[in-house]
Design a protein around this motif. Structure first.
Motif, PDB file in Angstrom:
ATOM      1  N   MET A  14       0.850  -1.198   0.000  1.00 49.71           N
ATOM      2  CA  MET A  14       0.000   0.000   0.000  1.00 49.71           C
ATOM      3  C   MET A  14       0.878   1.237   0.000  1.00 49.71           C
ATOM      4  O   MET A  14       1.966   1.242   0.584  1.00 49.71           O
ATOM      5  CB  MET A  14      -0.898   0.009   1.241  1.00 49.71           C
ATOM      6  CG  MET A  14      -1.915  -1.116   1.216  1.00 49.71           C
ATOM      7  SD  MET A  14      -2.996  -1.067   2.640  1.00 49.71           S
ATOM      8  CE  MET A  14      -3.868   0.431   2.340  1.00 49.71           C
ATOM      9  N   ALA A  15       0.388   2.235  -0.613  1.00 51.93           N
ATOM     10  CA  ALA A  15       1.133   3.492  -0.622  1.00 51.93           C
ATOM     11  C   ALA A  15       1.222   4.021   0.799  1.00 51.93           C
ATOM     12  O   ALA A  15       0.257   3.962   1.571  1.00 51.93           O
ATOM     13  CB  ALA A  15       0.437   4.488  -1.534  1.00 51.93           C
ATOM     14  N   HIS A  16       2.363   4.533   1.187  1.00 52.94           N
ATOM     15  CA  HIS A  16       2.577   5.038   2.551  1.00 52.94           C
ATOM     16  C   HIS A  16       1.806   6.346   2.735  1.00 52.94           C
ATOM     17  O   HIS A  16       1.958   7.284   1.970  1.00 52.94           O
ATOM     18  CB  HIS A  16       4.068   5.260   2.788  1.00 52.94           C
ATOM     19  CG  HIS A  16       4.367   5.725   4.172  1.00 52.94           C
ATOM     20  ND1 HIS A  16       4.142   4.929   5.266  1.00 52.94           N
ATOM     21  CD2 HIS A  16       4.866   6.884   4.644  1.00 52.94           C
ATOM     22  CE1 HIS A  16       4.494   5.599   6.356  1.00 52.94           C
ATOM     23  NE2 HIS A  16       4.944   6.785   5.997  1.00 52.94           N
ATOM     24  N   ARG A  17       0.981   6.351   3.787  1.00 55.85           N
ATOM     25  CA  ARG A  17       0.202   7.560   4.070  1.00 55.85           C
ATOM     26  C   ARG A  17       1.020   8.485   4.950  1.00 55.85           C
ATOM     27  O   ARG A  17       1.686   8.041   5.885  1.00 55.85           O
ATOM     28  CB  ARG A  17      -1.085   7.209   4.807  1.00 55.85           C
ATOM     29  CG  ARG A  17      -2.086   6.543   3.932  1.00 55.85           C
ATOM     30  CD  ARG A  17      -3.415   6.359   4.582  1.00 55.85           C
ATOM     31  NE  ARG A  17      -3.386   6.482   6.032  1.00 55.85           N
ATOM     32  CZ  ARG A  17      -4.450   6.374   6.802  1.00 55.85           C
ATOM     33  NH1 ARG A  17      -5.607   6.155   6.268  1.00 55.85           N
ATOM     34  NH2 ARG A  17      -4.362   6.491   8.103  1.00 55.85           N
ATOM     35  N   ALA A  18       0.934   9.729   4.687  1.00 56.01           N
ATOM     36  CA  ALA A  18       1.622  10.712   5.523  1.00 56.01           C
ATOM     37  C   ALA A  18       0.894  10.814   6.860  1.00 56.01           C
ATOM     38  O   ALA A  18      -0.329  10.715   6.922  1.00 56.01           O
ATOM     39  CB  ALA A  18       1.643  12.063   4.829  1.00 56.01           C
ATOM     40  N   ALA A  19       1.637  10.986   7.930  1.00 57.29           N
ATOM     41  CA  ALA A  19       1.042  11.116   9.263  1.00 57.29           C
ATOM     42  C   ALA A  19       0.206  12.396   9.315  1.00 57.29           C
ATOM     43  O   ALA A  19       0.618  13.440   8.822  1.00 57.29           O
ATOM     44  CB  ALA A  19       2.120  11.156  10.320  1.00 57.29           C
ATOM     45  N   ASP A  20      -0.957  12.282   9.905  1.00 55.94           N
ATOM     46  CA  ASP A  20      -1.857  13.419   9.993  1.00 55.94           C
ATOM     47  C   ASP A  20      -1.515  14.212  11.245  1.00 55.94           C
ATOM     48  O   ASP A  20      -1.695  13.721  12.360  1.00 55.94           O
ATOM     49  CB  ASP A  20      -3.304  12.935  10.029  1.00 55.94           C
ATOM     50  CG  ASP A  20      -4.293  14.062   9.864  1.00 55.94           C
ATOM     51  OD1 ASP A  20      -3.858  15.185   9.540  1.00 55.94           O
ATOM     52  OD2 ASP A  20      -5.492  13.817  10.032  1.00 55.94           O
TER      53      ASP A  20
END
Length: 140
Positions: A14-20
């Protein structure tokens, strides 16, 4: 010879999500709100121009939570509001049902007659243990 095969399913990366970062901000704001609510309830408000009476010795064991405030003019305040004579009587009857102890924060400019009159009124309403809340003087 027969060969049996099974398909192998490999999970796709999965594409790495940026931390919110908004979640951390919400947590900080919530903690600050809780701190301010707690800090605001620790010390009851005092009337304007109140000056603490001073003492030179002794140990303190009273609490200012739920205490009355006697100001220079002889008026009695509770939680930032001035109490009329009837309101004071109602307050004292309610307090005397729960406990026989009460603390009074005294303005250093209050006359002794006002302190004695308040003490007599407290005694008449069943308060047996009176604590006068003062601050420690800087020195002799």
């Amino acid at each position: 010879m027969k060969r049996y095969t099974k398909p192998i399913h490999l999970p796709r990366a999965m594409a790495h999500r940026a931390a919110d970062s908004s979640l951390a901000l919400i947590n900080v704001v919530f903690l600050l709100l809780v701190f301010l609510l707690v800090a605001g309830t620790l010390k009851p408000t005092l009337p304007e121009h109140f000056e603490w009476a001073e003492t030179s010795s002794g140990t303190g064991n009273g609490s200012i939570q739920g205490s009355l405030v006697l100001v220079r003019s002889g008026e009695v305040w509770f939680e930032g509001e001035r109490l009329e004579a009837a309101q004071l009587e109602t307050f004292l009857q309610g307090v005397s049902d729960e406990t026989d102890r009460l603390a009074v924060q005294v303005d250093k400019r209050a006359k002794m007659e006002a302190v004695a009159a308040l003490a007599d009124r407290l005694r008449a309403n069943g308060i047996k243990h009176l604590t006068l809340v003062t601050i420690e003087a800087d020195g002799p």
